[in-house]
Design a protein around this motif. Structure first.
Motif, short mmCIF file in Angstrom:
data_model
loop_
_atom_site.label_atom_id
_atom_site.label_comp_id
_atom_site.label_asym_id
_atom_site.label_seq_id
_atom_site.Cartn_x
_atom_site.Cartn_y
_atom_site.Cartn_z
N VAL A 25 0.83 -1.21 0.00
CA VAL A 25 0.00 0.00 0.00
C VAL A 25 0.86 1.26 0.00
N PHE A 26 1.82 1.35 0.91
CA PHE A 26 2.57 2.60 1.16
C PHE A 26 3.97 2.62 0.58
N GLY A 27 4.44 1.50 0.07
CA GLY A 27 5.82 1.43 -0.41
C GLY A 27 6.77 1.24 0.75
N GLY A 28 8.04 1.31 0.47
CA GLY A 28 9.04 1.17 1.51
C GLY A 28 9.62 -0.22 1.55
N GLU A 29 10.18 -0.53 2.68
CA GLU A 29 10.88 -1.79 2.86
C GLU A 29 10.39 -2.49 4.11
N VAL A 30 10.20 -3.81 4.00
CA VAL A 30 9.85 -4.63 5.16
C VAL A 30 11.15 -5.13 5.77
N MET A 31 11.25 -4.98 7.07
CA MET A 31 12.34 -5.58 7.83
C MET A 31 11.67 -6.46 8.88
N ALA A 32 12.07 -7.71 8.95
CA ALA A 32 11.40 -8.63 9.87
C ALA A 32 12.39 -9.65 10.43
N ILE A 33 12.24 -9.91 11.71
CA ILE A 33 13.04 -10.93 12.39
C ILE A 33 12.05 -11.92 13.00
N SER A 34 12.19 -13.18 12.63
CA SER A 34 11.31 -14.21 13.17
C SER A 34 11.82 -14.64 14.56
N HIS A 39 16.52 -16.63 17.84
CA HIS A 39 16.77 -17.74 18.77
C HIS A 39 15.89 -17.60 20.02
N ALA A 40 14.62 -17.28 19.77
CA ALA A 40 13.68 -17.07 20.88
C ALA A 40 12.40 -17.88 20.68
N VAL A 41 12.51 -19.04 20.05
CA VAL A 41 11.34 -19.87 19.77
C VAL A 41 10.80 -20.45 21.08
N GLN A 42 9.53 -20.19 21.33
CA GLN A 42 8.87 -20.74 22.51
C GLN A 42 8.03 -21.96 22.14
N SER A 43 7.58 -21.98 20.88
CA SER A 43 6.77 -23.09 20.38
C SER A 43 7.18 -23.34 18.93
N PRO A 44 7.52 -24.58 18.57
CA PRO A 44 8.00 -24.85 17.21
C PRO A 44 7.07 -24.36 16.10
N ASP A 45 5.78 -24.39 16.31
CA ASP A 45 4.85 -23.94 15.27
C ASP A 45 4.82 -22.42 15.12
N GLU A 46 5.50 -21.69 15.99
CA GLU A 46 5.58 -20.23 15.91
C GLU A 46 6.97 -19.74 15.50
N ALA A 47 7.86 -20.65 15.12
CA ALA A 47 9.25 -20.29 14.83
C ALA A 47 9.37 -19.25 13.73
N ASP A 48 8.53 -19.33 12.70
CA ASP A 48 8.62 -18.40 11.57
C ASP A 48 7.78 -17.14 11.76
N GLN A 49 7.08 -17.04 12.87
CA GLN A 49 6.30 -15.84 13.13
C GLN A 49 7.23 -14.67 13.48
N ASP A 67 4.08 -10.79 16.16
CA ASP A 67 3.11 -11.82 16.50
C ASP A 67 3.21 -12.13 17.98
N VAL A 68 2.12 -11.93 18.69
CA VAL A 68 2.06 -12.24 20.12
C VAL A 68 2.18 -13.77 20.26
N PRO A 69 3.13 -14.25 21.05
CA PRO A 69 3.29 -15.71 21.20
C PRO A 69 2.04 -16.34 21.80
N GLY A 70 1.79 -17.58 21.42
CA GLY A 70 0.62 -18.31 21.89
C GLY A 70 0.57 -18.47 23.40
N ALA A 71 1.72 -18.42 24.06
CA ALA A 71 1.76 -18.56 25.52
C ALA A 71 1.27 -17.30 26.23
N MET A 72 1.13 -16.20 25.48
CA MET A 72 0.67 -14.94 26.06
C MET A 72 -0.79 -14.69 25.68
N ALA A 73 -1.52 -14.06 26.57
CA ALA A 73 -2.90 -13.67 26.27
C ALA A 73 -2.89 -12.63 25.16
#
Length: 140
Positions: A25-34, A39-49, A67-73
């Motif tokens: 929509v706005f242009g620019g660049e996405v910067m993202a760290i999963s 190295h902060a995976v709490q649940s394997p199914d959330e590793a790429d979040q 992405d709010v981890p599944g262990a958090m409300a």
């Protein structure tokens, strides 16, 4: 000292898709760290979040997300935050509106309002409420 404020949006498994959408929509660049990248995976199914992400454009648009981890409300609430896009170029604003409107719920159609020559509100496909308007000088 100067400061900058940036809207930070919280998701449950949709942060990457939302960041990609806002970049489209706005242009620019996405910067993202999963969570795996950090190295902060709490649940394997959330590793790429997204643990930390942002879109930043040369035109001044900047939004952060994670992405709010599944262990958090997580309760996105009814209308916990509005993201306001205010500018002085009607054509540019209409372009953002058209792109954000894809799959959105229109709350207030983009049209003249009593306080602005152009104003509209929508809830995008990620349930984020956006307010777009033309800035006008305040006459107290």
């Amino acid at each position: 000292m100067s400061i900058t404020t940036t809207t930070h949006l919280n998701f449950r498994g949709e942060a990457r898709a939302a960041l990609d959408f806002y970049r489209a929509v706005f242009g620019g660049e996405v910067m993202a760290i999963s969570y795996a990248d950090a190295h902060a995976v709490q649940s394997p199914d959330e590793a790429d979040q997204i643990m930390w992400g942002q879109v930043q454009s040369a035109g001044g648009f900047h939004v952060m997300a994670y992405d709010v981890p599944g262990a958090m409300a997580y309760d996105p609430g009814t209308i916990p935050v509005f993201v306001s896009i205010r500018g002085d170029d009607e054509a540019e604003l209409r372009g953002y509106w058209a792109a954000l409107s894809e799959g959105a719920e229109i709350v207030q159609p983009l049209a003249p309002a009593g306080w602005s020559p152009l104003y509209g509100m929508l809830k995008d496909r990620f349930s984020v409420t956006w307010v777009l308007d033309i800035a006008v000088a305040y006459d107290a």
